[in-house]
Design a protein around this motif. Sequence first.
Motif, PDB file in Angstrom:
ATOM      1  N   GLU A  18      76.178  -2.026  44.869  1.00 39.07           N
ATOM      2  CA  GLU A  18      77.614  -2.022  44.800  1.00 39.07           C
ATOM      3  C   GLU A  18      78.103  -3.061  45.336  1.00 39.07           C
ATOM      4  N   MET A  19      77.387  -3.787  46.386  1.00 30.62           N
ATOM      5  CA  MET A  19      78.068  -4.939  47.003  1.00 30.62           C
ATOM      6  C   MET A  19      77.774  -6.262  46.105  1.00 30.62           C
ATOM      7  N   VAL A  20      79.063  -6.936  45.981  1.00 26.81           N
ATOM      8  CA  VAL A  20      79.031  -7.951  45.212  1.00 26.81           C
ATOM      9  C   VAL A  20      79.323  -9.338  45.999  1.00 26.81           C
ATOM     10  N   MET A  47      77.507 -14.361  51.734  1.00 26.68           N
ATOM     11  CA  MET A  47      77.247 -13.140  51.197  1.00 26.68           C
ATOM     12  C   MET A  47      75.426 -13.011  51.265  1.00 26.68           C
ATOM     13  N   GLU A 100      87.321  -8.901  59.323  1.00 28.10           N
ATOM     14  CA  GLU A 100      88.897  -8.589  59.112  1.00 28.10           C
ATOM     15  C   GLU A 100      88.941  -7.188  58.192  1.00 28.10           C
ATOM     16  N   SER A 101      90.288  -6.683  58.117  1.00 26.77           N
ATOM     17  CA  SER A 101      90.556  -5.456  57.284  1.00 26.77           C
ATOM     18  C   SER A 101      89.948  -5.692  56.142  1.00 26.77           C
ATOM     19  N   THR A 145      87.281  -6.375  54.695  1.00 27.78           N
ATOM     20  CA  THR A 145      86.199  -7.168  54.065  1.00 27.78           C
ATOM     21  C   THR A 145      84.945  -6.479  53.765  1.00 27.78           C
ATOM     22  N   LYS A 167      83.178  -3.751  55.775  1.00 29.13           N
ATOM     23  CA  LYS A 167      82.429  -3.183  57.014  1.00 29.13           C
ATOM     24  C   LYS A 167      81.843  -1.887  56.749  1.00 29.13           C
ATOM     25  N   GLU A 168      82.537  -0.954  56.267  1.00 27.64           N
ATOM     26  CA  GLU A 168      82.003   0.439  55.987  1.00 27.64           C
ATOM     27  C   GLU A 168      80.915   0.114  54.948  1.00 27.64           C
ATOM     28  N   LEU A 169      81.150  -0.463  53.895  1.00 28.71           N
ATOM     29  CA  LEU A 169      80.150  -0.746  52.749  1.00 28.71           C
ATOM     30  C   LEU A 169      78.943  -1.312  53.527  1.00 28.71           C
ATOM     31  N   GLU A 192      86.635   1.408  63.512  1.00 36.61           N
ATOM     32  CA  GLU A 192      87.745   1.085  64.368  1.00 36.61           C
ATOM     33  C   GLU A 192      87.307   1.642  65.898  1.00 36.61           C
ATOM     34  N   LEU A 240      83.884 -11.214  42.217  1.00 32.31           N
ATOM     35  CA  LEU A 240      84.413  -9.930  42.718  1.00 32.31           C
ATOM     36  C   LEU A 240      85.671  -9.487  41.509  1.00 32.31           C
ATOM     37  N   TYR A 244      83.883  -8.443  38.414  1.00 30.62           N
ATOM     38  CA  TYR A 244      83.421  -7.237  38.751  1.00 30.62           C
ATOM     39  C   TYR A 244      84.331  -5.929  38.871  1.00 30.62           C
ATOM     40  N   ARG A 258      89.635  -5.270  49.635  1.00 30.23           N
ATOM     41  CA  ARG A 258      90.415  -3.866  49.276  1.00 30.23           C
ATOM     42  C   ARG A 258      91.787  -4.482  48.543  1.00 30.23           C
ATOM     43  N   ILE A 304      91.200  -5.293  45.092  1.00 26.52           N
ATOM     44  CA  ILE A 304      90.907  -4.290  44.235  1.00 26.52           C
ATOM     45  C   ILE A 304      92.286  -3.797  43.816  1.00 26.52           C
TER      46      ILE A 304
HETATM   47  N1  LIG Z   1      81.320  -7.293  48.386  1.00 25.95           N
HETATM   48  C1  LIG Z   1      81.837  -6.064  47.780  1.00 25.95           C
HETATM   49  N2  LIG Z   1      81.517  -5.867  46.562  1.00 25.95           N
HETATM   50  C2  LIG Z   1      82.094  -4.666  45.925  1.00 25.95           C
HETATM   51  N3  LIG Z   1      82.963  -4.325  46.526  1.00 25.95           N
HETATM   52  C3  LIG Z   1      83.405  -4.330  47.878  1.00 25.95           C
HETATM   53  C4  LIG Z   1      82.673  -5.406  48.679  1.00 25.95           C
HETATM   54  N4  LIG Z   1      83.279  -5.544  49.778  1.00 25.95           N
HETATM   55  C5  LIG Z   1      84.244  -4.336  49.950  1.00 25.95           C
HETATM   56  N5  LIG Z   1      84.278  -3.910  48.658  1.00 25.95           N
HETATM   57  C6  LIG Z   1      85.137  -2.754  48.486  1.00 25.95           C
HETATM   58  O1  LIG Z   1      86.270  -2.967  49.140  1.00 25.95           O
HETATM   59  C7  LIG Z   1      87.174  -2.115  49.721  1.00 25.95           C
HETATM   60  C8  LIG Z   1      86.969  -2.071  51.248  1.00 25.95           C
HETATM   61  O2  LIG Z   1      85.618  -2.162  51.822  1.00 25.95           O
HETATM   62  P1  LIG Z   1      85.471  -1.395  53.254  1.00 25.95           P
HETATM   63  O3  LIG Z   1      86.135  -0.227  53.239  1.00 25.95           O
HETATM   64  O4  LIG Z   1      83.786  -1.436  53.286  1.00 25.95           O
HETATM   65  O5  LIG Z   1      86.062  -2.432  54.293  1.00 25.95           O
HETATM   66  P2  LIG Z   1      86.399  -2.291  55.690  1.00 25.95           P
HETATM   67  O6  LIG Z   1      86.196  -3.701  56.120  1.00 25.95           O
HETATM   68  O7  LIG Z   1      85.681  -1.033  56.327  1.00 25.95           O
HETATM   69  O8  LIG Z   1      87.987  -2.128  55.534  1.00 25.95           O
HETATM   70  P3  LIG Z   1      88.954  -1.735  56.597  1.00 25.95           P
HETATM   71  O9  LIG Z   1      89.226  -2.864  57.810  1.00 25.95           O
HETATM   72  O10 LIG Z   1      90.165  -1.696  55.739  1.00 25.95           O
HETATM   73  O11 LIG Z   1      88.422  -0.291  57.234  1.00 25.95           O
HETATM   74  C9  LIG Z   1      86.093  -0.605  49.412  1.00 25.95           C
HETATM   75  O12 LIG Z   1      86.496   0.032  48.356  1.00 25.95           O
HETATM   76  C10 LIG Z   1      84.712  -1.372  49.108  1.00 25.95           C
HETATM   77  O13 LIG Z   1      84.099  -0.620  48.131  1.00 25.95           O
END
Ligand SMILES: Nc1ncnc2c1ncn2[C@@H]1O[C@H](COP(=O)(O)OP(=O)(O)OP(=O)(O)O)[C@@H](O)[C@H]1O
Length: 435
Positions: A130-132, A138, A160-161, A163, A165-167, A231, A312, A315, A349, A352
Amino acid sequence: MRIHEESLERIDNNQWNVHSAYSESDALELLDRHDYKVGLAHIDFTNPKQVQQTENIIISSHAEWVALLGQQDQLKQEQCKKAILNGFYDYHTLPTQLGILLNTLGHAYGMSTLKKNFADENLCLLNEDEMVGTSPAMRSLFSNIRKLARVDAPVLINGESGTGKELSALAIHERSGRRNAPFVAVNCGALPDKLIQTELFGHEKGAFTGAYQRKIGKIEAASGGTLFLDEIGDLPLEQQTSLLRFLQEKTIERVGSSSSLHVDVRVIAATHVNLEQAIQEGRFREDLYYRLNVVNLVVPPLRERVEDIEVLAKYFFNKFYSEAGNGVIGFSQQALRAMNDYTWPGNVREMINKVRRAMLMCESRLISATDLGLERRSTGKRRILTIDAARSNAEVEAIINSLRQSRNNISQAARTLDVSRVTLYRLMEKHSISI
Ligand SMILES: Nc1ncnc2c1ncn2[C@@H]1O[C@H](COP(=O)(O)OP(=O)(O)OP(=O)(O)O)[C@@H](O)[C@H]1O
Ligand SMILES: [Mg+2]
């Protein structure tokens, strides 16, 4: 299938390379060995067996097919009409003029190439499940994720917010030996100081007023798997000390318990703040920082990987397509330009949200910059890349094109690029391009 040898020869002499097969098995064998762009079927469309065999062949190929019909009246038959409509790009009724047939074959070739390019593009989209992303940044992130999945060390993810990170943390977990155990995420900034301790470590029944039941903390819940501390910069100092103890000793004590419990988890932490600065300001423990930051992973912001923006956006368009249901079919060129020029403070985010909203609000077939809410905020200027980034992008593009053209033949691709095979392998490694 059946066609006069002499006609085939004449097609062969007109810049086509013709291979013929006179049975289903011959045709399937040829298809195994070659990736044909165009197929020509000369069969008896009134013969159900031949029609069925031809369908099997068509299904097994990526080619566009042209039918040669023996008699005009074949087309009146239901079965023949169905077969042509389902499997063929076009048909000719014999006798046909070679010039016209060649013209049709040329169009079929063009169509086949167009479809192949489209399929290839979509293939790039689905990188790493799911990571595009297709940008060099990348590719390098994907390669690091794969490497980090093989080890068990703590990882600190910066970015950054929005981007990803969790994925990225999830991607590491899902590729690691821990993938069958839980991935547990804790947002260290979302809970009041008092609750964080029990959230992480759990508590025993009666540990404090209101503790009617034993509660398993997030660390224990992640046992055998991965604990994602989001965080981490927001974790209060007191809990930083408890977390450090856990990282050193691999044991926890539920609040209200006097015995300690061994827990095996891998810790991945993420932050969007600069922890080194937080250390300077006395808000973050330096020793904890070194424990967490054994390996560092940086998820780059969208503005530093402009190549990914369109990929993206398309996608997410495909992802939400069924939800829109209002006839919208894609982005206008102007919308794509506006997205490229925008700086995306909320990163993926934000994209999306913008794409999803635009798809629902759009009143025409193509999404405009206004639908995306980008008409005024865009700067109108194209982003300027550093020379290094531009060079790197150009290298990736040339390598991918030459590999595609040579159907992944390294020697041929290296010749086209005018480099040695070793250099090509080195460059592919550098940009994490694999065949
Ligand atoms: N490369 C990617 N391809 C597809 N979807 C992505 C990609 N990067 C992020 N997303 C999607 O974007 C959203 C934000 O990603 P994620 O929660 O991992 O970011 P984060 O850096 O943890 O954000 P935050 O700082 O707000 O906590 C999620 O819905 C995630 O599925
Ligand atoms: Mg997050």
